[in-house]
Motif scaffolding. Sequence first.
Motif, PDB file in Angstrom:
ATOM      1  N   ASP A   1       0.848  -1.189   0.000  1.00 47.57           N
ATOM      2  CA  ASP A   1       0.000   0.000   0.000  1.00 47.57           C
ATOM      3  C   ASP A   1       0.888   1.245   0.000  1.00 47.57           C
ATOM      4  O   ASP A   1       1.457   1.611   1.037  1.00 47.57           O
ATOM      5  N   ARG A   2       1.004   1.878  -1.152  1.00 49.09           N
ATOM      6  CA  ARG A   2       1.899   3.036  -1.260  1.00 49.09           C
ATOM      7  C   ARG A   2       1.479   4.160  -0.321  1.00 49.09           C
ATOM      8  O   ARG A   2       2.318   4.903   0.199  1.00 49.09           O
ATOM      9  N   GLY A   3       0.196   4.294  -0.099  1.00 54.73           N
ATOM     10  CA  GLY A   3      -0.296   5.343   0.775  1.00 54.73           C
ATOM     11  C   GLY A   3      -0.090   5.056   2.246  1.00 54.73           C
ATOM     12  O   GLY A   3      -0.153   5.974   3.073  1.00 54.73           O
ATOM     13  N   ARG A   4       0.167   3.806   2.582  1.00 56.92           N
ATOM     14  CA  ARG A   4       0.394   3.416   3.983  1.00 56.92           C
ATOM     15  C   ARG A   4       1.617   2.479   4.024  1.00 56.92           C
ATOM     16  O   ARG A   4       1.489   1.276   4.251  1.00 56.92           O
ATOM     17  N   PRO A   5       2.804   3.011   3.788  1.00 57.32           N
ATOM     18  CA  PRO A   5       3.997   2.161   3.688  1.00 57.32           C
ATOM     19  C   PRO A   5       4.374   1.453   4.980  1.00 57.32           C
ATOM     20  O   PRO A   5       5.189   0.548   4.965  1.00 57.32           O
TER      21      PRO A   5
ATOM     22  N   ARG B   1       8.476  -3.351  -2.435  1.00 59.24           N
ATOM     23  CA  ARG B   1       7.455  -2.302  -2.491  1.00 59.24           C
ATOM     24  C   ARG B   1       6.660  -2.548  -3.775  1.00 59.24           C
ATOM     25  O   ARG B   1       7.075  -2.175  -4.874  1.00 59.24           O
ATOM     26  N   LEU B   2       5.530  -3.205  -3.622  1.00 64.17           N
ATOM     27  CA  LEU B   2       4.849  -3.797  -4.765  1.00 64.17           C
ATOM     28  C   LEU B   2       4.283  -2.785  -5.744  1.00 64.17           C
ATOM     29  O   LEU B   2       3.857  -3.170  -6.835  1.00 64.17           O
ATOM     30  N   TRP B   3       4.287  -1.514  -5.399  1.00 60.73           N
ATOM     31  CA  TRP B   3       3.850  -0.491  -6.340  1.00 60.73           C
ATOM     32  C   TRP B   3       4.984  -0.033  -7.258  1.00 60.73           C
ATOM     33  O   TRP B   3       4.757   0.729  -8.191  1.00 60.73           O
ATOM     34  N   GLU B   4       6.213  -0.495  -6.992  1.00 61.04           N
ATOM     35  CA  GLU B   4       7.351  -0.086  -7.805  1.00 61.04           C
ATOM     36  C   GLU B   4       7.602  -1.094  -8.934  1.00 61.04           C
ATOM     37  O   GLU B   4       7.408  -2.291  -8.757  1.00 61.04           O
ATOM     38  N   PRO B   5       8.056  -0.613 -10.100  1.00 58.98           N
ATOM     39  CA  PRO B   5       8.342  -1.520 -11.224  1.00 58.98           C
ATOM     40  C   PRO B   5       9.385  -2.570 -10.838  1.00 58.98           C
ATOM     41  O   PRO B   5      10.385  -2.272 -10.183  1.00 58.98           O
TER      42      PRO B   5
ATOM     43  N   HIS C   1       9.038  -4.991  -8.747  1.00 65.65           N
ATOM     44  CA  HIS C   1       8.817  -5.570  -7.420  1.00 65.65           C
ATOM     45  C   HIS C   1       7.544  -6.415  -7.467  1.00 65.65           C
ATOM     46  O   HIS C   1       6.477  -5.916  -7.842  1.00 65.65           O
ATOM     47  N   HIS C   2       7.683  -7.680  -7.107  1.00 68.06           N
ATOM     48  CA  HIS C   2       6.561  -8.617  -7.190  1.00 68.06           C
ATOM     49  C   HIS C   2       6.293  -9.256  -5.832  1.00 68.06           C
ATOM     50  O   HIS C   2       7.203  -9.392  -5.006  1.00 68.06           O
ATOM     51  N   ALA C   3       5.056  -9.667  -5.622  1.00 70.23           N
ATOM     52  CA  ALA C   3       4.705 -10.388  -4.397  1.00 70.23           C
ATOM     53  C   ALA C   3       5.411 -11.734  -4.377  1.00 70.23           C
ATOM     54  O   ALA C   3       5.706 -12.312  -5.436  1.00 70.23           O
ATOM     55  N   PRO C   4       5.694 -12.270  -3.192  1.00 67.04           N
ATOM     56  CA  PRO C   4       6.365 -13.575  -3.109  1.00 67.04           C
ATOM     57  C   PRO C   4       5.575 -14.684  -3.804  1.00 67.04           C
ATOM     58  O   PRO C   4       4.342 -14.723  -3.726  1.00 67.04           O
ATOM     59  N   LEU C   5       6.300 -15.569  -4.448  1.00 65.17           N
ATOM     60  CA  LEU C   5       5.698 -16.794  -4.945  1.00 65.17           C
ATOM     61  C   LEU C   5       5.378 -17.700  -3.767  1.00 65.17           C
ATOM     62  O   LEU C   5       4.330 -18.359  -3.730  1.00 65.17           O
ATOM     63  N   VAL C   6       6.291 -17.724  -2.795  1.00 64.95           N
ATOM     64  CA  VAL C   6       6.099 -18.497  -1.562  1.00 64.95           C
ATOM     65  C   VAL C   6       6.535 -17.646  -0.381  1.00 64.95           C
ATOM     66  O   VAL C   6       7.582 -16.996  -0.429  1.00 64.95           O
ATOM     67  N   ALA C   7       5.740 -17.641   0.664  1.00 66.08           N
ATOM     68  CA  ALA C   7       6.126 -17.055   1.942  1.00 66.08           C
ATOM     69  C   ALA C   7       5.956 -18.123   3.015  1.00 66.08           C
ATOM     70  O   ALA C   7       5.036 -18.942   2.946  1.00 66.08           O
ATOM     71  N   VAL C   8       6.859 -18.130   3.979  1.00 71.78           N
ATOM     72  CA  VAL C   8       6.833 -19.140   5.037  1.00 71.78           C
ATOM     73  C   VAL C   8       6.830 -18.444   6.393  1.00 71.78           C
ATOM     74  O   VAL C   8       7.633 -17.536   6.633  1.00 71.78           O
ATOM     75  N   GLU C   9       5.942 -18.884   7.264  1.00 68.91           N
ATOM     76  CA  GLU C   9       5.923 -18.425   8.648  1.00 68.91           C
ATOM     77  C   GLU C   9       6.176 -19.629   9.552  1.00 68.91           C
ATOM     78  O   GLU C   9       5.495 -20.652   9.442  1.00 68.91           O
ATOM     79  N   VAL C  10       7.175 -19.511  10.411  1.00 69.20           N
ATOM     80  CA  VAL C  10       7.465 -20.530  11.419  1.00 69.20           C
ATOM     81  C   VAL C  10       6.876 -20.035  12.731  1.00 69.20           C
ATOM     82  O   VAL C  10       7.254 -18.961  13.226  1.00 69.20           O
ATOM     83  N   VAL C  11       5.963 -20.786  13.286  1.00 66.10           N
ATOM     84  CA  VAL C  11       5.196 -20.346  14.449  1.00 66.10           C
ATOM     85  C   VAL C  11       6.093 -20.193  15.671  1.00 66.10           C
ATOM     86  O   VAL C  11       6.862 -21.105  16.012  1.00 66.10           O
TER      87      VAL C  11
ATOM     88  N   ALA D   1      -3.712 -10.062   1.532  1.00 63.39           N
ATOM     89  CA  ALA D   1      -3.705  -8.679   1.076  1.00 63.39           C
ATOM     90  C   ALA D   1      -2.494  -8.372   0.208  1.00 63.39           C
ATOM     91  O   ALA D   1      -2.564  -7.529  -0.700  1.00 63.39           O
ATOM     92  N   SER D   2      -1.374  -9.050   0.455  1.00 62.98           N
ATOM     93  CA  SER D   2      -0.131  -8.747  -0.254  1.00 62.98           C
ATOM     94  C   SER D   2      -0.073  -9.311  -1.664  1.00 62.98           C
ATOM     95  O   SER D   2       0.765  -8.897  -2.466  1.00 62.98           O
ATOM     96  N   GLY D   3      -0.923 -10.285  -1.972  1.00 66.94           N
ATOM     97  CA  GLY D   3      -0.865 -10.933  -3.279  1.00 66.94           C
ATOM     98  C   GLY D   3       0.064 -12.126  -3.338  1.00 66.94           C
ATOM     99  O   GLY D   3       0.320 -12.666  -4.420  1.00 66.94           O
TER     100      GLY D   3
END
Length: 213
Positions: A45-49, A74-78, A80-90, A108-110
């Motif tokens: 969200d460029r308006g709420r970095p 920063r996904l609004w910049e040329p 820059h892409h959302a992750p193909l995979v993201a991992v969270e370790v609890v 929300a991030s895509g």
Amino acid sequence: LSEIPVPQSRPHDLTCELLRAVLSQWARAARPRAQVGCNLVVRWDRGRPQVGVDPDVYLVDPAPPEGDAATSLRLWEPGHHAPLVAVEVVSPGHPTKDYAVAPAKYAASGTSELWVFDPQLAGPPAHGGPHRIQLWTREPTGALVRVYAGEGPVFSPAVGGWLFSTLEGERLRIASDREGTQWWPTPEEAERAAKEAALARVAELEARLAARG
């Protein structure tokens, strides 16, 4: 959805480092333009970095133009892409963060695919836990949906491999087969296997020459 810093333990770090190494070795051949790393902030969200998410391990393809100098996505910049995979370790001290909050952030991030790994089964029952492995994938409608929750193994469409918990549930690894006989190596394991294979070929050649007299 602002990211809240959470102190991490040594077992948590070891789990992340192992998975990062495995994915990095795989990506060298399978996705040479990709970047694999840990804790790179994702902003959409460029308006709420200040709003974003900080995955424990991520795979983005292609890598951002800054390469290893990137400090965030920063996904609004040329480029820059959302992750193909993201991992969270609890983290046992903050399990609700990874069970209830993380999926909303990645939706929300895509992000295309989310893995939530709970090595100590610390997840709160109020949010459907605990589950050792959760797999969330992006549907054609755009929704990020949980398609698996259990002990594993489970197939990841994003990387084309099977996710396993190993070392009595303490580590997350990947194999090419459901039976877990073809493990994806770390760079060090791949190098060691290559050296052992080379030595074996030399020994075989020497044995043939010796047999010929």
